[in-house]
Scaffold this motif. Structure first.
Motif, PDB file in Angstrom:
ATOM      1  N   THR A 178      -5.404  -8.779   2.415  1.00 38.68           N
ATOM      2  CA  THR A 178      -5.746  -7.373   2.246  1.00 38.68           C
ATOM      3  C   THR A 178      -6.584  -7.189   0.988  1.00 38.68           C
ATOM      4  O   THR A 178      -6.236  -7.695  -0.081  1.00 38.68           O
ATOM      5  CB  THR A 178      -4.471  -6.519   2.139  1.00 38.68           C
ATOM      6  OG1 THR A 178      -3.669  -6.722   3.291  1.00 38.68           O
ATOM      7  CG2 THR A 178      -4.818  -5.047   2.004  1.00 38.68           C
ATOM      8  N   GLY A 185       0.826  -1.179   0.000  1.00 44.10           N
ATOM      9  CA  GLY A 185       0.000   0.000   0.000  1.00 44.10           C
ATOM     10  C   GLY A 185       0.861   1.229   0.000  1.00 44.10           C
ATOM     11  O   GLY A 185       2.065   1.160  -0.048  1.00 44.10           O
ATOM     12  N   LEU A 215      -4.116   1.826  -2.074  1.00 42.03           N
ATOM     13  CA  LEU A 215      -3.111   1.210  -2.921  1.00 42.03           C
ATOM     14  C   LEU A 215      -2.701   2.192  -4.009  1.00 42.03           C
ATOM     15  O   LEU A 215      -3.531   2.680  -4.764  1.00 42.03           O
ATOM     16  CB  LEU A 215      -3.682  -0.060  -3.566  1.00 42.03           C
ATOM     17  CG  LEU A 215      -2.776  -0.767  -4.580  1.00 42.03           C
ATOM     18  CD1 LEU A 215      -1.533  -1.311  -3.891  1.00 42.03           C
ATOM     19  CD2 LEU A 215      -3.532  -1.886  -5.287  1.00 42.03           C
ATOM     20  N   ARG A 273     -10.176   3.168  -3.631  1.00 41.01           N
ATOM     21  CA  ARG A 273      -8.952   3.208  -2.827  1.00 41.01           C
ATOM     22  C   ARG A 273      -7.743   2.760  -3.663  1.00 41.01           C
ATOM     23  O   ARG A 273      -6.681   2.461  -3.122  1.00 41.01           O
ATOM     24  CB  ARG A 273      -9.090   2.302  -1.604  1.00 41.01           C
ATOM     25  CG  ARG A 273     -10.333   2.568  -0.763  1.00 41.01           C
ATOM     26  CD  ARG A 273     -10.333   3.947  -0.158  1.00 41.01           C
ATOM     27  NE  ARG A 273      -9.338   4.057   0.912  1.00 41.01           N
ATOM     28  CZ  ARG A 273      -9.056   5.189   1.562  1.00 41.01           C
ATOM     29  NH1 ARG A 273      -9.677   6.309   1.220  1.00 41.01           N
ATOM     30  NH2 ARG A 273      -8.143   5.200   2.516  1.00 41.01           N
ATOM     31  N   HIS A 274      -7.924   2.703  -4.977  1.00 42.81           N
ATOM     32  CA  HIS A 274      -6.845   2.328  -5.899  1.00 42.81           C
ATOM     33  C   HIS A 274      -7.157   2.950  -7.250  1.00 42.81           C
ATOM     34  O   HIS A 274      -8.142   3.685  -7.400  1.00 42.81           O
ATOM     35  CB  HIS A 274      -6.752   0.802  -6.014  1.00 42.81           C
ATOM     36  CG  HIS A 274      -8.030   0.141  -6.415  1.00 42.81           C
ATOM     37  ND1 HIS A 274      -8.544   0.206  -7.697  1.00 42.81           N
ATOM     38  CD2 HIS A 274      -8.942  -0.568  -5.688  1.00 42.81           C
ATOM     39  CE1 HIS A 274      -9.691  -0.442  -7.751  1.00 42.81           C
ATOM     40  NE2 HIS A 274      -9.972  -0.925  -6.559  1.00 42.81           N
ATOM     41  N   TYR A 288      -8.396  -4.026  -1.261  1.00 45.75           N
ATOM     42  CA  TYR A 288      -8.493  -2.581  -1.480  1.00 45.75           C
ATOM     43  C   TYR A 288      -9.817  -2.298  -2.166  1.00 45.75           C
ATOM     44  O   TYR A 288     -10.070  -2.771  -3.283  1.00 45.75           O
ATOM     45  CB  TYR A 288      -7.318  -2.091  -2.323  1.00 45.75           C
ATOM     46  CG  TYR A 288      -5.984  -2.335  -1.665  1.00 45.75           C
ATOM     47  CD1 TYR A 288      -5.428  -1.399  -0.797  1.00 45.75           C
ATOM     48  CD2 TYR A 288      -5.284  -3.518  -1.894  1.00 45.75           C
ATOM     49  CE1 TYR A 288      -4.209  -1.628  -0.178  1.00 45.75           C
ATOM     50  CE2 TYR A 288      -4.058  -3.756  -1.281  1.00 45.75           C
ATOM     51  CZ  TYR A 288      -3.534  -2.808  -0.424  1.00 45.75           C
ATOM     52  OH  TYR A 288      -2.324  -3.045   0.186  1.00 45.75           O
TER      53      TYR A 288
END
Length: 397
Positions: A244, A29, A46, A250-251, A246
């Protein structure tokens, strides 16, 4: 070109899908863009260095014919004339991964003969590691081979930790086989941990990310055999805790969740150099030799031979149980800032330091099964590269 398709229910591990899982690894990340409007701000972000590549960056296309045996690897002793031959081949897509543990089994059979001057036939992943293990056991070893790295078939492998890849058919997965497979996998894994951090980085852990097609979940079907799940979890640190994920926003890969995985890869150029240098430093000797039949072994000084010819055993020993599984890699120049891998739309990307590798792995485990054609397919190579590169071009793939 031939194509043989077994009953889907019979394969424990198969073609492309198994490779796709073997290639996937990682968890990373970092600072990234703010969450999209309406998206929750919580959760990891990320942000990856962009992959700057395309079809004009392809430096090489290579094809490997993996030596799959429905019964699993052949590791057994056979008497041929005045010679003892220890067969050690047929590891499918798990040759590099199982090499050290499998070599230990073969070396045990060699030591039972009482001989200490040993010939190894073949110089691929299995031949080299077997030769080194024989030296550790006190033997003098000569490797006889038609070709040496980087021209052996195993030099064209994807180079990832995949000990369960195409290892046998379900009907042959006996309790004894499963126990031997697990022992070989554990022994190999332990040896690889001793090779981390060496000059040239022959072995390393890496991060990778599963980017699903738009609207799909980030978890593709798991093609590994059931008996491999427990051991994989035991040996892979990331699998001992929740993976994890994402969330979308968030990416940089659109409206979908992206999952991180962890894996181990082999930088085959430096790893092969490490193995060959170690063999020579221990007094080993190479001799270029092309055998056309086992009868030619009579001319060798050694009384005990280890047959590590891989798919070549089909012609040399008439082993019709060997089935080719074609796999093609598109190679591109590496980028120093790109150390992560990816899986998207049936394509695996592995960030090997000796050249990035892209592989189209197909829709299921049968992709490449029964195909013995080594001719590179440019269209397939371009599809693999553009599929991954397209993720960084701003499109919603």
């Amino acid at each position: 070109m031939t194509r043989l398709l077994p009953d889907r229910r019979m394969l424990l591990t198969g073609g492309g899908a198994a490779l796709s899982m073997a290639f996937l690894s990682g968890c990373a990340g970092g600072p990234g863009r703010p969450a999209a409007p309406g998206m929750a701000a919580a959760g990891p972000v990320l942000k990856l260095p962009p992959l700057r590549t395309g079809i004009d960056h392809i430096t090489q296309i290579t094809v490997c014919t993996r030596p799959f045996r429905p019964q699993g690897p052949r590791i057994e002793r056979e008497r041929l004339g005045e010679k003892d031959v220890i067969h050690h081949y047929g590891h499918g897509g798990a040759g590099w991964s199982l090499s050290w543990g499998s070599a230990a089994v073969a070396v045990g059979l060699v030591m039972q003969t009482g001989a200490r001057d040993i010939a190894v036939i073949g110089c691929g992943a299995i031949g080299l590691t077997t030769a080194l293990e024989l030296q550790r056991a006190g033997a003098r070893v000569t490797i006889y081979a038609r070709e040496m790295p980087p021209f052996v078939r195993s030099s064209f492998a994807s180079g990832v930790w995949s000990p369960e890849s195409r290892i046998c058919l379900d009907m042959h997965a006996t309790p004894a086989f499963k126990a031997q497979w697990a022992a070989m996998a554990r022994a190999s894994y332990d040896r690889f941990q001793t090779l981390l951090g060496l000059p040239g980085t022959p072995i390393e852990w890496y991060d990778s990310f599963i980017v699903p097609m738009a609207g799909q979940t980030p978890r593709p079907p798991d093609p590994r055999p059931a008996f491999a799940h427990g051991l994989t979890r035991e040996l892979t640190p990331e699998l001992r805790s929740p993976r994890t994920t994402y969330a979308a926003g968030r990416h940089d890969f659109g409206d979908r969740d992206v999952r991180a995985d962890t894996g181990m890869m082999f930088n085959i150029a430096s790893y092969s150099h490490f193995l060959m240098s170690g063999f020579l430093a221990n007094g080993g000797r190479f001799e270029v030799r092309d055998f056309h039949s086992p009868a030619e072994f009579a001319g060798l000084a050694q009384k005990v031979l280890v047959n590590c010819t891989g798919y070549g055993a089909r012609a040399l020993f008439g082993d019709d149980t060997l089935v080719p599984v074609r796999g093609q890699l598109a190679r591109t120049m590496p980028q120093p800032d790109v150390t992560y891998g990816m899986y998207h739309d049936m394509v695996s990307f592995v960030p090997r330091r000796d050249g990035f590798v892209f592989q189209y792995v197909g829709a299921d485990e049968y992709f490449g099964y029964g195909i013995d054609d080594p001719t590179p397919d440019r269209a397939e190579a371009e599809r693999a590269v553009t599929t991954i590169a397209g993720l960084f071009a701003g499109g919603q793939v």
